[in-house]
Design a protein around this motif. Structure first.
Motif, PDB file in Angstrom:
ATOM      1  N   ARG A 105       0.830  -1.213   0.000  1.00 26.28           N
ATOM      2  CA  ARG A 105       0.000   0.000   0.000  1.00 26.28           C
ATOM      3  C   ARG A 105       0.861   1.258   0.000  1.00 26.28           C
ATOM      4  NH1 ARG A 105      -3.157  -2.978   3.749  1.00 26.28           N
ATOM      5  NH2 ARG A 105      -2.188  -1.853   5.472  1.00 26.28           N
ATOM      6  N   ARG A 129       2.706   1.739  -3.428  1.00 25.95           N
ATOM      7  CA  ARG A 129       1.852   2.245  -4.502  1.00 25.95           C
ATOM      8  C   ARG A 129       1.529   3.731  -4.287  1.00 25.95           C
ATOM      9  NH1 ARG A 129       0.535  -0.985  -8.257  1.00 25.95           N
ATOM     10  NH2 ARG A 129      -0.911   0.557  -9.113  1.00 25.95           N
ATOM     11  N   LYS A 130       1.357   4.132  -3.047  1.00 30.35           N
ATOM     12  CA  LYS A 130       1.126   5.552  -2.774  1.00 30.35           C
ATOM     13  C   LYS A 130       2.354   6.366  -3.172  1.00 30.35           C
ATOM     14  CE  LYS A 130       0.117   8.864   0.926  1.00 30.35           C
ATOM     15  NZ  LYS A 130      -0.159   9.056   2.383  1.00 30.35           N
ATOM     16  N   ASN A 132       0.767   6.454  -7.083  1.00 26.46           N
ATOM     17  CA  ASN A 132      -0.466   7.229  -7.003  1.00 26.46           C
ATOM     18  C   ASN A 132      -0.308   8.647  -6.455  1.00 26.46           C
ATOM     19  OD1 ASN A 132      -1.972   5.023  -7.973  1.00 26.46           O
ATOM     20  ND2 ASN A 132      -2.114   4.140  -5.913  1.00 26.46           N
ATOM     21  N   ALA A 133       0.417   8.822  -5.362  1.00 27.44           N
ATOM     22  CA  ALA A 133       0.419  10.133  -4.702  1.00 27.44           C
ATOM     23  C   ALA A 133       1.738  10.401  -3.981  1.00 27.44           C
ATOM     24  CB  ALA A 133      -0.751  10.221  -3.720  1.00 27.44           C
ATOM     25  N   GLU A 186       1.895  13.211  -1.445  1.00 27.81           N
ATOM     26  CA  GLU A 186       1.131  13.087  -0.209  1.00 27.81           C
ATOM     27  C   GLU A 186       1.828  12.218   0.846  1.00 27.81           C
ATOM     28  OE1 GLU A 186      -2.828  11.802  -1.080  1.00 27.81           O
ATOM     29  OE2 GLU A 186      -3.174  13.370  -2.595  1.00 27.81           O
ATOM     30  N   ILE A 187       3.040  11.780   0.546  1.00 26.13           N
ATOM     31  CA  ILE A 187       3.797  10.984   1.523  1.00 26.13           C
ATOM     32  C   ILE A 187       4.169  11.859   2.716  1.00 26.13           C
ATOM     33  CG2 ILE A 187       5.999   9.807   1.921  1.00 26.13           C
ATOM     34  CD1 ILE A 187       4.047   8.113   0.394  1.00 26.13           C
ATOM     35  N   GLU A 200       5.904   8.457   6.837  1.00 23.32           N
ATOM     36  CA  GLU A 200       5.896   7.449   5.773  1.00 23.32           C
ATOM     37  C   GLU A 200       7.213   7.462   5.006  1.00 23.32           C
ATOM     38  OE1 GLU A 200       1.140   7.180   4.640  1.00 23.32           O
ATOM     39  OE2 GLU A 200       2.371   8.810   3.812  1.00 23.32           O
TER      40      GLU A 200
END
Length: 441
Positions: A195, A198-199, A203-204, A207-208, A212
């Motif tokens: 998860r 992929r973020k 995907n983003a 936004e980390i 994270e």
């Protein structure tokens, strides 16, 4: 003739070996006993272009490109094979599979790219059934790749059953995302890692959170340390069996990974140094005519590995290899000579697109070209090693010289690929599922 153990580590940055933050006693020992190239740069920022360069000794975009090795392209394995070596490959990377013709020249080509492969039925299975089976199998498996422990077991079995001399290549996937916390292959760690990967990588990335980011970096470090331990155990086993004494051991990263240095994670950005600078360690047998240990700060390329290993073996090249070879043997460089090139090229065709990304690196300058926007950037590495201050507007003469290099490169790509026929490779659904698991989709 010396055996050759060619260990490629996917996504291994140079600082993962050079930085004291990482505990890598095996790689440290190889560097202390052999040849350590501190400024080695890959010819690709992802596996397909980088491994094409390493396994063919040519630039990735020449002769039809790097997504498929066309039928006339000679390979490293073929050259060893024609010189009396038994050749083997054992890996689990879908970007260098037999579907893309990377099995050329290997007596044994063992790939574990499908979580589910019922004895070759995959080729004939309906797409929907195949996709479902591979999704189910991937969920049940604790890693999206074959872990180093299992890879090394297969490598050792192959070596034991093979007569000398041999050439053996693997591509470890442990350091590639999603980053697990080392060898802790629990389901909870796996799903959390996937998860987060992929973020970050798909995907983003913007936004980390800081927490994270720290988790990604910490787990990357743990993956490197786990792999170091497994390589150490493997080399110890070979040494105990008497297999290591007459073997050249090569450890190299195919490319690095980015951790928000330039706004992204993974390896989808332009050819910044965090993606192109990789460790290259070569430990030769005592019988080799090489002065080691030695640490070299000369800029070298990963495509120079092929002619170096064949030079050591005093190999006879095929005519086609001689015609297409771009790499140069590093044995003279080890003896103090300078390479014949003054700039290092890194390039790729972006997956699923029709544009190119190309970088040129000299001792002082980094020039980057993004074919998606036709934009170019210039960095003064002497003043700005982090490549954060674009000085293209301040050095029009330098930009003009690099633009000429770029145009010459375009002409060479077109010239070498003009009569080359490369089929459109529609990946099997199982391979597509594997690529999605690794963040390529």
């Amino acid at each position: 003739m010396t055996n050759v153990l060619f260990l490629v580590v996917d996504s291994l940055r140079y600082d993962a070996v050079a930085d004291d933050e990482f505990d890598t006693p095996t790689l440290d020992e190889l560097a202390e006993d052999g040849i350590s190239f501190t400024r080695c740069f890959a010819q690709g920022i992802s596996t397909a272009p980088s491994m094409t360069a390493m396994l063919t000794g040519r630039y990735p975009l020449d002769y039809g490109g790097h997504w498929y090795l066309e039928k006339e392209q000679p390979t490293m394995a073929e050259q060893f094979q024609r010189n009396g070596y038994t050749t083997g490959a054992i890996h689990s990377n879908p970007n260098v599979s037999r579907l893309r013709n990377f099995d050329r020249g290997f007596d044994t080509f063992e790939e574990n790219i499908f979580p589910y492969d019922p004895d070759g039925v995959v080729e004939n299975a309906p797409d929907k059934l195949l996709t479902f089976a591979n999704k189910a199998a991937r969920i049940l498996r604790r890693t999206p790749y074959l872990p180093a422990e299992k890879v090394n077991r297969n490598l050792a079995e192959w070596i034991t059953s093979t007569d000398d001399p041999w050439f053996l290549w693997t591509q470890y996937m442990d350091v590639h995302g999603p980053y697990l916390p080392g060898g802790d292959f629990g389901y909870r760690n796996k799903f959390r890692a996937e998860r987060l990967w992929r973020k970050a990588a798909v995907n983003a990335p913007d936004e980390i959170t800081p927490a994270e980011h720290e988790e990604l970096w910490t787990n990357y470090r743990k993956e490197v340390e786990y792999l170091d331990q497994e390589i150490g155990d493997f080399l110890d086993q070979l040494d105990e069996r008497g297999e290591l004494e007459d073997t050249t051991v090569v450890v190299v990263g195919d490319h690095g990974d980015e951790f928000d240095e330039h706004g992204l994670y993974g390896h989808k950005n332009l050819p910044y140094d965090e993606l192109t600078r990789v460790p290259l360690l070569i430990r030769f047998p005592d019988s080799a005519p090489v002065d080691q240990p030695t640490t070299l700060d000369t800029m070298v390329r990963t495509l120079d590995i092929l002619p170096t290993l064949l030079d050591l073996a005093d190999a006879d090249y095929s005519y086609e290899m001689t015609e297409r070879l771009e790499g140069e043997s590093l044995l003279p460089v080890i003896d103090g000579a300078s390479p014949d090139y003054d700039a290092i090229v890194t390039e790729k065709e972006v997956r699923g697109e029709d544009y190119l990304r190309i970088g040129f690196r000299t001792d002082r300058w980094k020039y980057l070209y993004d074919g998606k926007t036709d934009e170019q950037s210039l960095f003064d590495l002497a003043e700005d090693p982090g490549e954060t201050d674009d000085v293209a507007d301040q050095h029009p003469g330098t930009i003009e010289r690099f633009r000429k290099r770029l145009n010459d490169r375009f002409e060479k790509i077109e010239e070498t690929s003009e009569d080359v026929e490369v089929p459109d490779v529609d990946d099997d659904e199982g391979v597509e599922e594997r690529l999605r698991a690794l963040g390529y989709k």
